[in-house]
Design a protein around this motif. Structure first.
Motif, PDB file in Angstrom:
ATOM      1  N   ARG A  85       0.831  -1.202   0.000  1.00 49.54           N
ATOM      2  CA  ARG A  85       0.000   0.000   0.000  1.00 49.54           C
ATOM      3  C   ARG A  85       0.865   1.251   0.000  1.00 49.54           C
ATOM      4  O   ARG A  85       0.547   2.234  -0.657  1.00 49.54           O
ATOM      5  CB  ARG A  85      -0.910   0.007   1.227  1.00 49.54           C
ATOM      6  CG  ARG A  85      -1.847  -1.167   1.214  1.00 49.54           C
ATOM      7  CD  ARG A  85      -3.014  -1.008   2.124  1.00 49.54           C
ATOM      8  NE  ARG A  85      -2.801  -0.147   3.249  1.00 49.54           N
ATOM      9  CZ  ARG A  85      -3.004  -0.490   4.507  1.00 49.54           C
ATOM     10  NH1 ARG A  85      -3.369  -1.710   4.785  1.00 49.54           N
ATOM     11  NH2 ARG A  85      -2.842   0.369   5.478  1.00 49.54           N
ATOM     12  N   PHE A 191      -5.035   5.288   1.320  1.00 53.60           N
ATOM     13  CA  PHE A 191      -4.091   4.193   1.533  1.00 53.60           C
ATOM     14  C   PHE A 191      -4.004   3.754   2.986  1.00 53.60           C
ATOM     15  O   PHE A 191      -3.296   2.807   3.315  1.00 53.60           O
ATOM     16  CB  PHE A 191      -2.693   4.532   0.974  1.00 53.60           C
ATOM     17  CG  PHE A 191      -1.983   5.663   1.679  1.00 53.60           C
ATOM     18  CD1 PHE A 191      -1.167   5.422   2.764  1.00 53.60           C
ATOM     19  CD2 PHE A 191      -2.126   6.968   1.232  1.00 53.60           C
ATOM     20  CE1 PHE A 191      -0.523   6.460   3.409  1.00 53.60           C
ATOM     21  CE2 PHE A 191      -1.477   8.010   1.869  1.00 53.60           C
ATOM     22  CZ  PHE A 191      -0.669   7.755   2.967  1.00 53.60           C
ATOM     23  N   ASP A 192      -4.721   4.424   3.880  1.00 57.62           N
ATOM     24  CA  ASP A 192      -4.714   3.989   5.280  1.00 57.62           C
ATOM     25  C   ASP A 192      -5.835   4.705   6.015  1.00 57.62           C
ATOM     26  O   ASP A 192      -6.351   5.707   5.537  1.00 57.62           O
ATOM     27  CB  ASP A 192      -3.364   4.330   5.928  1.00 57.62           C
ATOM     28  CG  ASP A 192      -3.063   3.412   7.108  1.00 57.62           C
ATOM     29  OD1 ASP A 192      -3.951   2.610   7.452  1.00 57.62           O
ATOM     30  OD2 ASP A 192      -1.969   3.493   7.676  1.00 57.62           O
ATOM     31  N   GLY A 266      -7.928   1.694  -0.316  1.00 59.31           N
ATOM     32  CA  GLY A 266      -7.910   1.471  -1.769  1.00 59.31           C
ATOM     33  C   GLY A 266      -9.070   2.155  -2.470  1.00 59.31           C
ATOM     34  O   GLY A 266      -9.174   2.117  -3.688  1.00 59.31           O
ATOM     35  N   PHE A 283      -5.667  -1.399  -4.585  1.00 62.36           N
ATOM     36  CA  PHE A 283      -4.745  -2.518  -4.380  1.00 62.36           C
ATOM     37  C   PHE A 283      -5.560  -3.785  -4.480  1.00 62.36           C
ATOM     38  O   PHE A 283      -6.746  -3.773  -4.219  1.00 62.36           O
ATOM     39  CB  PHE A 283      -4.150  -2.469  -2.970  1.00 62.36           C
ATOM     40  CG  PHE A 283      -3.971  -1.088  -2.468  1.00 62.36           C
ATOM     41  CD1 PHE A 283      -2.905  -0.328  -2.899  1.00 62.36           C
ATOM     42  CD2 PHE A 283      -4.877  -0.528  -1.595  1.00 62.36           C
ATOM     43  CE1 PHE A 283      -2.758   0.951  -2.470  1.00 62.36           C
ATOM     44  CE2 PHE A 283      -4.727   0.756  -1.163  1.00 62.36           C
ATOM     45  CZ  PHE A 283      -3.657   1.506  -1.596  1.00 62.36           C
TER      46      PHE A 283
END
Length: 591
Positions: A85, A191-192, A266, A283
């Motif tokens: 990621r 991404f997080d 994602g 991802f």
């Protein structure tokens, strides 16, 4: 945008990524001298205790007028999803190699991941100040791996800070600026995400195109939910609010999201008024490799456990779970992990961050069971196995394992891998006396204690990495453990037929030590289907009924003993056996 550089630091475990990140933050003045400590980015207690990075951490630095967005990544194979990621949010990567250890398995697999995403690689040799460093030899290994020129490889010591300014300069010079159009419709890649009990869910994103301003109405494309961007900003050591974030930059958004299922790692964020035409390719989903049941010790904690797992999943997208129930343990969840360390860390985090006491069952992998009527069932849990008469064949997952080690340990490593039903694919020298061994092995064999054994027989020198390599038919049987004829479903395992008798016998012996003695005999049996393959008995506790019997005829003694025997028999019919938590864990420790 020309002044932005996004990069991550990748390396094998313990090669000094977090220390290098510390020095960069110090040199760029991002962190105050007062706030400085070792592993400053690792904010979890567990990370500091074990000296490993579990989460990737994003932070922004300024250097010579350039904005550098750094993401520090974990090095352990169980957290490789975090690395994938981080790589997706970057244009370049600093590849750190230890000058005393050289290139290791995880170095290679992380590097391939970065090359697949077309990242610019900056090779760095760390720990050059160590007395046993061999930078020339490690340089040769890197040149062989990357095909770069010798002068492109930088040397540094992250501990002393020597050579770190040159790395920062190289990042500015070599890594390309992010591509994207600040005036195009907004496209951000999440991404997080983290959970904050006061502010809801905070999502971290990278802006690919467009500009986001505070107060904008945004939509999460995959879930279709719409929110107001109450606060946006960039990630320093603390969050630092900004009025707008434009293409190429990395930031966070707080929009008062309460439910954890509404943010998916994602996902793409876009404007409601002027949406982008398509979502960014996110991802691939993380594929769990090891499955285990997680059950609350008190059954009323079931809902709390669900909430805790959902919050953990926000912070660790590679954790998967679904509800299941067990005869012995009540209601719980079937969790999927990327490996055993991952499982251990999740257990620790449930205990520390959410105060949840849980029982974890024996870890296993998923099998494909083909039935005689042509159907296929995916089985994660031995209890879900169809009846033996209906099964046509069982296929188990195989992996391609790569072990890198010095030539001295080849013998014991070969013995270990072949003992785990591995097949040697090839072996080759990488450089000097270091070799790479490739094995095809069943995933089920390496799940429990393979990595620990590999570390101990190679004195910590062998490094291990693996990827999935399809399914193969296998002769597997379901081994049941019976206590007094009652099956204990939490102790059932799927194992290879050749190992079954030995494994069953060892399990019975172990349980005999662990089960407390009762007022009646407990028969512990291991069975495959209806066939008993091993048995042990935990003897009953008896009162000496002959103590009052002095002299007299033997029939008087027999009368008392018979009476006791009848009582024991009656007790056995109504008595039930409690299995302590230690017994479930003991199965993991069977050597």
């Amino acid at each position: 945008m020309d002044k932005i550089r996004n990069f991550c630091i990748i390396a094998h475990i313990d090669h000094g990524k977090s220390t290098l990140a510390d020095r960069m933050l110090e040199l760029t003045g991002t962190v105050d001298v007062r706030q400085m400590e070792n592993q400053v980015l690792d904010d979890m207690e567990l990370e500091k205790e074990r000296g490993i990075t579990i989460k990737s951490h994003a932070i922004q630095m300024q250097h010579k007028g350039y904005t550098l967005n750094l993401i520090d990544t974990p090095g352990h194979v169980d957290f490789s999803y975090e690395v994938s990621r981080s790589i997706a949010a970057c244009e370049g990567a600093v590849l750190v190699v230890d000058a005393t250890q050289g290139v290791q398995a995880q170095t290679i697999s992380n590097l391939y991941m970065a090359i697949e995403h077309d990242l610019e690689i900056i090779p760095v040799i760390n720990k050059c100040d160590m007395p046993n460093a061999m930078p020339e030899r490690v340089e040769d290994e890197i040149i062989e791996l990357l095909g770069c020129k010798r002068e492109e490889i930088l040397r540094c010591s992250a501990k002393t800070g020597e050579g770190v300014p040159e790395i920062l300069d190289a990042i500015v010079e070599r890594i390309p600026a992010p591509k994207g159009d600040p005036n195009a419709p907004l496209q951000c890649l999440v991404f997080d995400s983290v959970f904050n009990s006061f502010r809801g869910i905070i999502a971290y994103f990278k802006v690919v195109n467009g500009t986001m301003k505070t107060g904008d109405q945004v939509r999460f494309v995959n879930t279709g939910k719409e929110y107001d961007a109450d606060e946006i900003g960039i990630l320093k050591l603390e969050m630092s609010p900004r009025k707008e974030i434009s293409a190429g930059n990395v930031g966070y958004i707080i929009s008062g999201i309460k439910t954890s299922t509404e943010v998916k790692v994602g996902d793409t964020i876009t404007h409601v008024a002027r949406p982008c035409d398509k979502a960014i390719a996110g991802f691939e989903e993380a594929k769990p490799m090891v499955f285990a049941g997680v059950y609350p010790i008190e059954s009323e904690d079931y809902e709390d456990l669900r909430a805790s797992l959902e919050k953990l999943q926000l912070n660790d997208a590679s954790l998967t779970f679904q509800p299941e129930s067990s005869m012995a343990l009540g209601f719980g969840f079937r969790c999927g992990f990327l490996g055993l360390l991952h499982m251990e860390i999740i257990q620790e985090r449930l205990d520390r961050e959410f105060d949840m006491d849980v029982i974890t069952t024996v870890p296993n992998v998923s099998y494909n069971v083909y039935t005689k009527d042509g159907g296929m069932v995916e089985v994660h849990n031995p209890a879900g196995m169809p009846d033996l008469t209906e099964i046509d064949r069982i296929e188990e997952p195989y992996i391609r394992a790569s072990v890198i080690t010095t030539a001295d340990y080849i013998g014991p490593i070969m013995t270990l891998c072949l003992g785990k039903r591995g097949e040697l694919v090839k072996q080759e020298y990488i450089s000097g006396n270091r070799m790479e061994l490739l094995f095809d092995m069943p995933l089920g064999e390496i799940v429990i204690d393979f990595y620990d054994k590999l570390k101990s027989i190679s004195k910590g020198y062998a490094s291990f990495d693996w990827h999935m390599n399809g399914f193969r038919p296998s002769n597997l049987v379901k081994l049941d453990i019976l206590l007094n004829g009652e099956q204990v479903d939490a102790l059932s395992t799927l194992t290879h037929r050749d190992n079954a008798v030995d494994f069953g016998r060892r399990m019975c012996e172990k349980l005999k030590e662990l089960l407390p003695r009762q007022q009646f005999d407990i028969a512990i049996q291991a069975a495959i289907g209806a066939k008993i393959i091993a048995r042990e008995t935990v003897k009953q506790v008896r009162k000496d009924v002959l103590a009052k019997c002095y002299g007299g005829d033997v029939s008087r003694k027999r009368k008392l003993l018979e009476k006791q025997k009848r009582g024991k028999k009656r007790m056995k019919q109504i008595g039930n056996v409690e299995v302590p938590q230690k017994a479930f864990l003991a199965v993991l420790k069977l050597d």
